[in-house]
Design a protein around this motif. Structure first.
Motif, PDB file in Angstrom:
ATOM      1  N   ILE A  69     -21.636  74.381 -39.480  1.00 54.44           N
ATOM      2  CA  ILE A  69     -22.446  74.581 -38.274  1.00 54.44           C
ATOM      3  C   ILE A  69     -23.737  73.772 -38.349  1.00 54.44           C
ATOM      4  CG2 ILE A  69     -23.815  76.297 -37.017  1.00 54.44           C
ATOM      5  CD1 ILE A  69     -21.603  78.309 -37.612  1.00 54.44           C
ATOM      6  N   PHE A  70     -24.351  73.719 -39.526  1.00 56.09           N
ATOM      7  CA  PHE A  70     -25.625  73.017 -39.653  1.00 56.09           C
ATOM      8  C   PHE A  70     -25.462  71.505 -39.823  1.00 56.09           C
ATOM      9  CE2 PHE A  70     -27.083  77.299 -40.736  1.00 56.09           C
ATOM     10  CZ  PHE A  70     -28.248  77.354 -39.991  1.00 56.09           C
ATOM     11  N   SER A  71     -24.341  71.062 -40.359  1.00 51.44           N
ATOM     12  CA  SER A  71     -24.184  69.631 -40.634  1.00 51.44           C
ATOM     13  C   SER A  71     -23.399  68.884 -39.564  1.00 51.44           C
ATOM     14  CB  SER A  71     -23.492  69.432 -41.987  1.00 51.44           C
ATOM     15  OG  SER A  71     -22.193  69.998 -41.974  1.00 51.44           O
ATOM     16  N   PHE A  72     -22.445  69.528 -38.929  1.00 53.90           N
ATOM     17  CA  PHE A  72     -21.583  68.823 -37.998  1.00 53.90           C
ATOM     18  C   PHE A  72     -22.319  68.325 -36.752  1.00 53.90           C
ATOM     19  CE2 PHE A  72     -18.385  68.706 -34.570  1.00 53.90           C
ATOM     20  CZ  PHE A  72     -17.566  67.719 -35.095  1.00 53.90           C
ATOM     21  N   PRO A  73     -23.200  69.129 -36.126  1.00 49.57           N
ATOM     22  CA  PRO A  73     -23.911  68.583 -34.957  1.00 49.57           C
ATOM     23  C   PRO A  73     -24.712  67.320 -35.284  1.00 49.57           C
ATOM     24  CG  PRO A  73     -24.128  70.954 -35.013  1.00 49.57           C
ATOM     25  CD  PRO A  73     -23.506  70.555 -36.308  1.00 49.57           C
ATOM     26  N   ASP A  74     -25.349  67.295 -36.477  1.00 52.98           N
ATOM     27  CA  ASP A  74     -26.100  66.106 -36.862  1.00 52.98           C
ATOM     28  C   ASP A  74     -25.157  64.924 -37.068  1.00 52.98           C
ATOM     29  OD1 ASP A  74     -28.634  64.807 -37.895  1.00 52.98           O
ATOM     30  OD2 ASP A  74     -27.334  64.597 -39.639  1.00 52.98           O
ATOM     31  N   TYR A  75     -24.020  65.181 -37.681  1.00 54.04           N
ATOM     32  CA  TYR A  75     -23.028  64.119 -37.870  1.00 54.04           C
ATOM     33  C   TYR A  75     -22.521  63.601 -36.530  1.00 54.04           C
ATOM     34  CZ  TYR A  75     -18.395  62.176 -38.859  1.00 54.04           C
ATOM     35  OH  TYR A  75     -17.277  61.381 -38.895  1.00 54.04           O
ATOM     36  N   LEU A  76     -22.402  64.503 -35.550  1.00 60.77           N
ATOM     37  CA  LEU A  76     -21.857  64.119 -34.259  1.00 60.77           C
ATOM     38  C   LEU A  76     -22.872  63.367 -33.403  1.00 60.77           C
ATOM     39  CD1 LEU A  76     -19.297  64.469 -32.472  1.00 60.77           C
ATOM     40  CD2 LEU A  76     -20.378  66.508 -31.532  1.00 60.77           C
ATOM     41  N   THR A  77     -24.152  63.779 -33.459  1.00 59.14           N
ATOM     42  CA  THR A  77     -25.159  63.235 -32.537  1.00 59.14           C
ATOM     43  C   THR A  77     -26.075  62.204 -33.181  1.00 59.14           C
ATOM     44  OG1 THR A  77     -26.694  65.038 -33.100  1.00 59.14           O
ATOM     45  CG2 THR A  77     -25.181  65.408 -31.255  1.00 59.14           C
ATOM     46  N   ARG A  78     -25.898  61.905 -34.470  1.00 58.75           N
ATOM     47  CA  ARG A  78     -26.791  60.953 -35.129  1.00 58.75           C
ATOM     48  C   ARG A  78     -26.811  59.589 -34.427  1.00 58.75           C
ATOM     49  NH1 ARG A  78     -24.399  60.527 -39.647  1.00 58.75           N
ATOM     50  NH2 ARG A  78     -25.332  62.401 -40.555  1.00 58.75           N
ATOM     51  N   PRO A  79     -25.657  59.009 -34.027  1.00 58.30           N
ATOM     52  CA  PRO A  79     -25.732  57.703 -33.341  1.00 58.30           C
ATOM     53  C   PRO A  79     -26.519  57.762 -32.029  1.00 58.30           C
ATOM     54  CG  PRO A  79     -23.501  58.152 -34.106  1.00 58.30           C
ATOM     55  CD  PRO A  79     -24.265  59.409 -34.279  1.00 58.30           C
ATOM     56  N   VAL A  80     -26.360  58.862 -31.272  1.00 56.11           N
ATOM     57  CA  VAL A  80     -27.097  58.991 -30.012  1.00 56.11           C
ATOM     58  C   VAL A  80     -28.592  59.114 -30.285  1.00 56.11           C
ATOM     59  CG1 VAL A  80     -27.369  60.372 -27.927  1.00 56.11           C
ATOM     60  CG2 VAL A  80     -25.098  60.047 -28.910  1.00 56.11           C
ATOM     61  N   GLU A  81     -28.955  59.873 -31.313  1.00 56.15           N
ATOM     62  CA  GLU A  81     -30.372  60.026 -31.655  1.00 56.15           C
ATOM     63  C   GLU A  81     -30.970  58.689 -32.096  1.00 56.15           C
ATOM     64  OE1 GLU A  81     -30.344  63.010 -34.616  1.00 56.15           O
ATOM     65  OE2 GLU A  81     -30.107  64.677 -33.195  1.00 56.15           O
ATOM     66  N   GLU A  82     -30.227  57.931 -32.897  1.00 56.86           N
ATOM     67  CA  GLU A  82     -30.732  56.626 -33.332  1.00 56.86           C
ATOM     68  C   GLU A  82     -30.903  55.681 -32.146  1.00 56.86           C
ATOM     69  OE1 GLU A  82     -27.870  55.362 -36.155  1.00 56.86           O
ATOM     70  OE2 GLU A  82     -28.687  56.570 -37.810  1.00 56.86           O
ATOM     71  N   LEU A  83     -29.934  55.707 -31.215  1.00 56.85           N
ATOM     72  CA  LEU A  83     -30.038  54.850 -30.041  1.00 56.85           C
ATOM     73  C   LEU A  83     -31.215  55.259 -29.167  1.00 56.85           C
ATOM     74  CD1 LEU A  83     -28.850  52.598 -28.319  1.00 56.85           C
ATOM     75  CD2 LEU A  83     -27.359  54.318 -27.244  1.00 56.85           C
ATOM     76  N   THR A  84     -31.418  56.570 -28.992  1.00 60.75           N
ATOM     77  CA  THR A  84     -32.546  57.054 -28.180  1.00 60.75           C
ATOM     78  C   THR A  84     -33.878  56.654 -28.804  1.00 60.75           C
ATOM     79  OG1 THR A  84     -31.204  58.928 -27.463  1.00 60.75           O
ATOM     80  CG2 THR A  84     -33.575  59.099 -27.157  1.00 60.75           C
ATOM     81  N   ALA A  85     -34.005  56.861 -30.120  1.00 64.17           N
ATOM     82  CA  ALA A  85     -35.246  56.494 -30.792  1.00 64.17           C
ATOM     83  C   ALA A  85     -35.495  54.991 -30.720  1.00 64.17           C
ATOM     84  CB  ALA A  85     -35.203  56.957 -32.253  1.00 64.17           C
ATOM     85  N   GLY A  86     -34.423  54.201 -30.865  1.00 64.03           N
ATOM     86  CA  GLY A  86     -34.590  52.753 -30.784  1.00 64.03           C
ATOM     87  C   GLY A  86     -35.044  52.307 -29.411  1.00 64.03           C
ATOM     88  N   ILE A  87     -34.469  52.902 -28.358  1.00 64.88           N
ATOM     89  CA  ILE A  87     -34.868  52.541 -26.996  1.00 64.88           C
ATOM     90  C   ILE A  87     -36.330  52.899 -26.749  1.00 64.88           C
ATOM     91  CG2 ILE A  87     -34.476  53.104 -24.573  1.00 64.88           C
ATOM     92  CD1 ILE A  87     -31.515  53.293 -25.186  1.00 64.88           C
ATOM     93  N   ARG A  88     -36.764  54.036 -27.247  1.00 63.88           N
ATOM     94  CA  ARG A  88     -38.155  54.427 -27.067  1.00 63.88           C
ATOM     95  C   ARG A  88     -39.108  53.462 -27.774  1.00 63.88           C
ATOM     96  NH1 ARG A  88     -37.755  61.034 -27.741  1.00 63.88           N
ATOM     97  NH2 ARG A  88     -36.913  61.430 -25.639  1.00 63.88           N
TER      98      ARG A  88
END
Length: 292
Positions: A173-192
């Motif tokens: 529960i604690f690791s899978f969401p991060d594994y799933l959304t890490r690329p989206v978070e990296e893309l969002t941070a990069g765009i910002r």
């Protein structure tokens, strides 16, 4: 094989399914063991105890009928004893029970064959009936102990598996969401960061990843935006559009027209602000979609 979002979700749900299936399978196996080890055997043992009780009652009726009752009562009591004896002989479940039943049949035959049978022979038949009941009662007790041991082992095994399953599920529960959304978070941070003017921002490009083309396109965009500034930080301007690299710029010692230079700078500022707002909107949309 590309690790798409669908594939990652399928992998995560499959992991939870395996945990549930493992717990259910182990529980069903031990319940089956409990049922198989106790139901049929105990039922046969209880039947033998009931037959022994019926034979004991019939033997007492034979003795009383011989003393004072008519001959018909004697025949009826003997027939009742033989019915229970035949039922017992057809319900043998324990080692040594067959020999005991055959010996009981022989002793009862001797008892009814003698018109005035001695008391010792009567006690012998009754003792054999009692041993049949005792043998099956002991088997019931042993089966109960065996069932209790299986139940305790079942509780221990299921408890251990449940603990491991809970720990694995909590970690998932604690690791899978991060594994799933890490690329989206990296893309969002990069765009910002690009929207803030940090054109040197780059995203990691992972092989066999669904977001690898998106990350590569982002890096290409950032690299092109970075090319709109010279080495000393002076913007490069081209009237054909904001995304075309300028092929010519002012050389040292040249005298640019002040009004034309001011207009170009304003045009560049307007273009960069428009691009920054567009990137910011894209980042906000990705962040909103991720939160939802």
């Amino acid at each position: 094989m590309a690790r798409t979002i669908k594939a990652r979700l399928t992998l995560g749900l499959s992991f939870l399914f395996v945990i549930i299936l493992l717990l259910s399978g182990v529980g069903a196996y031990f319940l089956y063991q409990l049922s198989r080890s106790s139901a049929a055997t105990l039922q046969d043992n209880y039947r033998s105890v009931a037959y022994a009780r019926a034979m004991s009652d019939a033997l007492s009726d034979v003795r009383e009928a011989r003393r004072a009752g008519p001959a018909a009562e004697v025949v009826r009591a003997e027939a009742a004893f033989r019915r229970s004896l035949r039922a017992e002989q057809g319900n043998i479940t324990e080692p040594g029970e067959q020999e005991l039943a055959d010996s009981l049949a022989a002793s009862f035959g001797q008892y009814v064959a003698q018109a005035a049978a001695p008391a010792g022979l009567y006690q012998q038949v009754r003792g054999q009936v009692g041993r049949v009941a005792t043998l099956n009662l002991r088997a019931i007790e042993q089966q109960s102990l065996r069932t209790r041991r299986i139940a305790n082992r079942t509780i221990g095994t299921l408890g251990l598996l449940a603990t491991l399953g809970i720990l694995a599920t909590v970690s998932f529960i604690f690791s899978f969401p991060d594994y799933l959304t890490r690329p989206v978070e990296e893309l969002t941070a990069g765009i910002r960061r690009v929207a803030e003017g940090h054109y040197d921002q780059r995203l990691p490009v992972r092989a066999h990843d669904e977001f690898a083309p998106v990350a590569q396109a982002f890096n290409d965009m950032a690299r092109r935006l970075e090319g709109y500034e010279t080495a000393d930080g002076t913007p490069r301007i081209d009237s054909s559009g904001p995304l075309d690299l300028v092929t010519s710029h002012l050389r040292p010692g040249s005298a640019p027209d002040a009004a034309d230079d001011l207009a170009r700078r304003r045009h560049l500022a307007t273009q960069l602000q428009r691009q920054a707002r567009q990137l910011q909107r894209t980042a906000d949309e990705l962040a909103t979609g991720q939160a939802g």
